[in-house]
Enzyme design. Sequence first.
Site, short mmCIF file in Angstrom:
data_model
loop_
_atom_site.label_atom_id
_atom_site.label_comp_id
_atom_site.label_asym_id
_atom_site.label_seq_id
_atom_site.Cartn_x
_atom_site.Cartn_y
_atom_site.Cartn_z
N ALA A 1 79.16 67.57 -11.75
CA ALA A 1 78.82 66.98 -10.45
C ALA A 1 77.35 66.57 -10.42
O ALA A 1 76.49 67.26 -10.97
CB ALA A 1 79.08 67.99 -9.34
N GLY B 1 81.80 70.26 -13.88
CA GLY B 1 82.95 69.38 -13.69
C GLY B 1 83.34 68.62 -14.96
O GLY B 1 84.50 68.25 -15.13
N GLU C 1 85.55 70.95 -16.57
CA GLU C 1 86.76 71.10 -15.75
C GLU C 1 87.68 69.89 -15.88
O GLU C 1 88.90 70.03 -15.95
CB GLU C 1 86.36 71.33 -14.28
N GLU D 1 77.91 76.55 -13.05
CA GLU D 1 77.75 76.51 -11.59
C GLU D 1 77.03 77.75 -11.03
O GLU D 1 76.18 77.61 -10.14
CB GLU D 1 79.11 76.34 -10.89
N1 COA Z 1 73.45 66.09 -11.95
C1 COA Z 1 72.45 65.20 -11.85
N2 COA Z 1 71.60 64.92 -12.86
C2 COA Z 1 71.79 65.57 -14.02
C3 COA Z 1 72.81 66.52 -14.21
C4 COA Z 1 73.66 66.77 -13.09
N3 COA Z 1 74.69 67.62 -13.18
N4 COA Z 1 72.72 67.01 -15.46
C5 COA Z 1 71.71 66.38 -16.06
N5 COA Z 1 71.13 65.51 -15.18
C6 COA Z 1 70.01 64.62 -15.44
C7 COA Z 1 68.69 65.40 -15.48
O1 COA Z 1 68.20 65.61 -14.17
C8 COA Z 1 67.85 64.47 -16.31
O2 COA Z 1 67.42 63.41 -15.49
P1 COA Z 1 65.87 62.93 -15.56
O3 COA Z 1 65.68 62.47 -17.00
O4 COA Z 1 65.80 61.80 -14.58
O5 COA Z 1 65.03 64.13 -15.22
C9 COA Z 1 68.84 63.86 -17.30
O6 COA Z 1 70.14 64.02 -16.71
C10 COA Z 1 68.85 64.57 -18.65
O7 COA Z 1 69.10 65.95 -18.42
P2 COA Z 1 68.15 67.12 -19.00
O8 COA Z 1 68.40 68.34 -18.19
O9 COA Z 1 66.76 66.64 -19.12
O10 COA Z 1 68.77 67.27 -20.47
P3 COA Z 1 68.75 68.58 -21.40
O11 COA Z 1 69.23 68.15 -22.73
O12 COA Z 1 67.43 69.27 -21.30
O13 COA Z 1 69.84 69.59 -20.76
C11 COA Z 1 71.97 70.19 -19.79
C12 COA Z 1 71.21 69.24 -20.76
C13 COA Z 1 73.41 69.69 -19.71
C14 COA Z 1 71.91 71.60 -20.36
C15 COA Z 1 71.28 70.14 -18.41
O14 COA Z 1 71.12 68.78 -18.03
C16 COA Z 1 72.04 70.83 -17.31
O15 COA Z 1 72.07 72.04 -17.25
N6 COA Z 1 72.62 70.05 -16.38
C17 COA Z 1 73.25 70.58 -15.19
C18 COA Z 1 74.68 70.97 -15.50
C19 COA Z 1 75.31 71.61 -14.28
O16 COA Z 1 74.80 72.55 -13.70
N7 COA Z 1 76.47 71.08 -13.90
C20 COA Z 1 77.23 71.63 -12.79
C21 COA Z 1 76.80 71.04 -11.50
S1 COA Z 1 77.67 71.80 -10.15
#
Ligand code: COA
Length: 254
Positions: free
Chosen positions: A65, A109, A112, A132
Amino acid sequence: MSEKVVEYRVEGAIAVVELNRPDKLNAFNAEVQALLQAALIKANADTGVRAVIITGRGRAFSAGADIADFILTPATAVQMAEHGVNFLSSPERVRKPVIAAVNGYAFGGGFELCLACDLIIASEKAVFSVPEPRIGLAPGFAVTRLPELIGVARARDVLLTARRIGAAEGREFGFVSRVVPHDELMQEALKTAGEIAQLAPLAVEFLKGAINSRLPLADRPVTDRATAWLALTKDVVEGVTAFQEKRAPKFTGE
Ligand code: COA
C-alpha cells in the site's frame, strides 16, 4: 509519451500485467489499484487468454500500500480496509490461473497480492515480508491466507515477526512454487503460463475454483474491522510519520 503505472499486454494466450511505478517500488496508490483491477477484469473477459502473469518493473514486485496516500479517519479507515481486501483478493476472482512472477521486494500488500495468485514463481532476488506491524498496522488479507497455505506454525513465524523471507525460504515454506535465476524469471513464467494455456480451459477453471473454495471467507469482516480499528491508533500515526521521516518508530501501544 507518458507510460502507464500498470502495463497490460497479451502475448498469444497469455496476458502480462506489469506494475510500472519503479521509483516508488510499485507501491499501490489509487491509480495502480484501479489499473491493475481493470487489467485483471480484461484478462478474465478475454476468451483468448488462458493464463495471466503479474510482475513488477525495477527492483520490486510491489512494496505494498502507498503509505504516502494514507488518510486515516474513522470513515476512510473502514473503507480502506474493505477496499484493500477486495483489491488484494482480485486474482482469486480471475477464472484463469494467475502467476505472480516476483522480481524483487514483495512487501505488505505486494506479498498479499501474491498470496491471491495461483502460483508464485520467484527470482533469486525476491524478498517477501508483511511489515505492517512496523508501522502499527496488520496485514488483514495475509492473516486469512497464510495459515491455510503454509500451516499455522509457519504462518506465525511470518506474521508475528514481520521478518524478511528470501525466495529459497519461501520455497521451503511452500508459498513459493519455484525459484529461478533472476534473468530467467519471465522466461519461466511465460513457459509455465504456456503450459497451462495448452490445457482444457474449462477443466482448469474448475480446478482453480475447487482449490479456492477451501479458502476462508467468513472471518474477513472481522479482520477488515480490526484492520480499520488499528488504522486509527496513535501508533499508526507514529509508524507512518517515522517511515516518511526515514527513522525508527517509537510505539506506545495507544
Ligand atoms: N508506500 C509509498 N512509498 C514507498 C513504499 C510504500 N509502501 N515503499 C517504498 N516507497 C518509496 C520510498 O518512500 C522511496 O521513495 P523516495 O525515493 O521518494 O524517498 C522509494 O519508494 C524507494 O524506497 P526506499 O525505502 O528508499 O528503498 P529501500 O531499498 O531502502 O527499502 C523497502 C525497500 C521495501 C524495504 C522499503 O521501501 C519499505 O520498507 N517499504 C515499506 C513497505 C511497507 O511497509 N509496506 C506495507 C505498507 S502498509
